[in-house]
Design a protein around this motif. Structure first.
Motif, short mmCIF file in Angstrom:
data_model
loop_
_atom_site.label_atom_id
_atom_site.label_comp_id
_atom_site.label_asym_id
_atom_site.label_seq_id
_atom_site.Cartn_x
_atom_site.Cartn_y
_atom_site.Cartn_z
N PRO A 3 0.44 -5.36 16.72
CA PRO A 3 -0.29 -6.16 15.73
C PRO A 3 -1.77 -5.81 15.60
N SER B 206 3.00 1.34 8.89
CA SER B 206 3.50 0.40 9.91
C SER B 206 3.26 -1.05 9.50
N PHE B 207 2.12 -1.34 8.88
CA PHE B 207 1.87 -2.73 8.48
C PHE B 207 2.65 -3.10 7.22
N MET B 208 3.08 -2.11 6.46
CA MET B 208 3.85 -2.38 5.25
C MET B 208 5.32 -2.69 5.55
N ILE B 209 5.78 -2.27 6.74
CA ILE B 209 7.18 -2.50 7.10
C ILE B 209 7.31 -3.61 8.15
N ASN B 210 6.22 -4.35 8.35
CA ASN B 210 6.24 -5.50 9.28
C ASN B 210 6.58 -5.08 10.71
N HIS B 211 6.00 -3.98 11.16
CA HIS B 211 6.27 -3.49 12.52
C HIS B 211 5.84 -4.56 13.52
N PRO B 212 6.73 -4.97 14.43
CA PRO B 212 6.42 -6.12 15.29
C PRO B 212 5.68 -5.79 16.57
N THR C 91 -1.76 -2.62 13.44
CA THR C 91 -1.42 -2.85 12.04
C THR C 91 -2.52 -3.61 11.31
#
Length: 255
Positions: free
Chosen positions: A160, A151-157, A163
């Motif tokens: 936060p 999730s943090f690698m795909i910039n999940h908004p 991530t």
């Protein structure tokens, strides 16, 4: 569902799994039980965990040990690890699986919410590793598997705090690998993509969202909790004896 690969060194091994009562954790609990391991799993949810324990006890010769534990309470966590060790001996495999991926808006996050999120998603991974490290050092071997997320690698908004914790797990993994490696203890991370657990289906999956996600994977199938079992068995076994400080991404090729 038993995994087709068999790892002889996992038979009889003492395995500890956090968040092992449902979702990915339940698949991992069954996967290690099917290998003949002595499995203890921690979870806060009693009803599904007891049902899993009883079902696996009927299906396999090795019944897992369920210990109820709120991982935010570090003293209770340490006591749970001690209880597992009293039953099975010192763990030589730890799977830090537990997590809480509730969506939250940046503008609405309070200090209390942030601290509680980290107390579930990051802090217990360190203290569980700390609790089992002495037993692994005495054994001269061990495998710690920390669950992070793509999730943090795909910039999940939309999550936060989560991530941030999941990114921190990779740093924790590398630091622990450097510290514990001289005693034959390996530390790796597994980063799942979007796995179709019951929780995901109930809260966030729609026909449109999953179709769009799968369309971006190289392997265009929905990922299931059981798809995390094989990577973890490999990382736990001697088949990966020189693999440490790594992050294994299991996302069907989304990235």
């Amino acid at each position: 569902m038993p995994h087709p690969a068999r790892y002889a060194d996992l038979e009889g091994a003492a395995v500890l799994i956090t968040g092992g009562g449902s979702g990915i954790g339940a698949a991992l609990t069954e996967g290690f039980v099917a290998q003949g391991a002595r499995v203890a799993f921690l979870d806060i949810a009693e009803e599904p965990s007891e049902a899993l324990r009883d079902r696996l006890g009927r299906a396999y010769s090795s019944r897992p040990l369920f210990i109820r534990c709120d991982l935010r309470d570090i003293d209770a966590l340490k006591a749970a690890v001690a209880k597992a060790e009293a039953a099975h001996g010192a763990a030589t495999v730890l799977v830090n699986n537990a997590g809480w991926d509730d969506r939250h808006d940046m503008a609405e996050v309070t200090v209390e919410y942030w601290d509680n999120n980290q107390a579930i998603n990051l802090r217990p991974q360190f203290f569980t590793a700390q609790a089992v490290a002495s037993g692994m050092r005495a054994a001269g071997r061990g495998s710690i598997i920390n669950f992070t997320s793509t999730s943090f690698m795909i910039n999940h908004p939309d999550l936060p705090a989560y991530t941030a914790a999941k990114a921190g797990i990779i740093g924790l993994t590398k630091g622990l690998a450097g510290k514990l490696g001289p005693w034959g203890i390996r530390v790796n991370a597994v980063a799942p993509g979007w796995v179709m657990t019951e929780r995901q289906r109930q809260l966030w999956v729609t026909e449109e969202s999953i179709a769009a996600h799968v369309a971006r994977q190289c392997i265009r199938e929905e990922m299931q909790p059981e798809d995390m079992v094989g990577p973890c068995l490999f990382l736990a076994s001697d088949a990966s004896r020189m693999l440490t400080a790594q992050t294994m991404i299991v996302d069907g090729g989304f990235l």
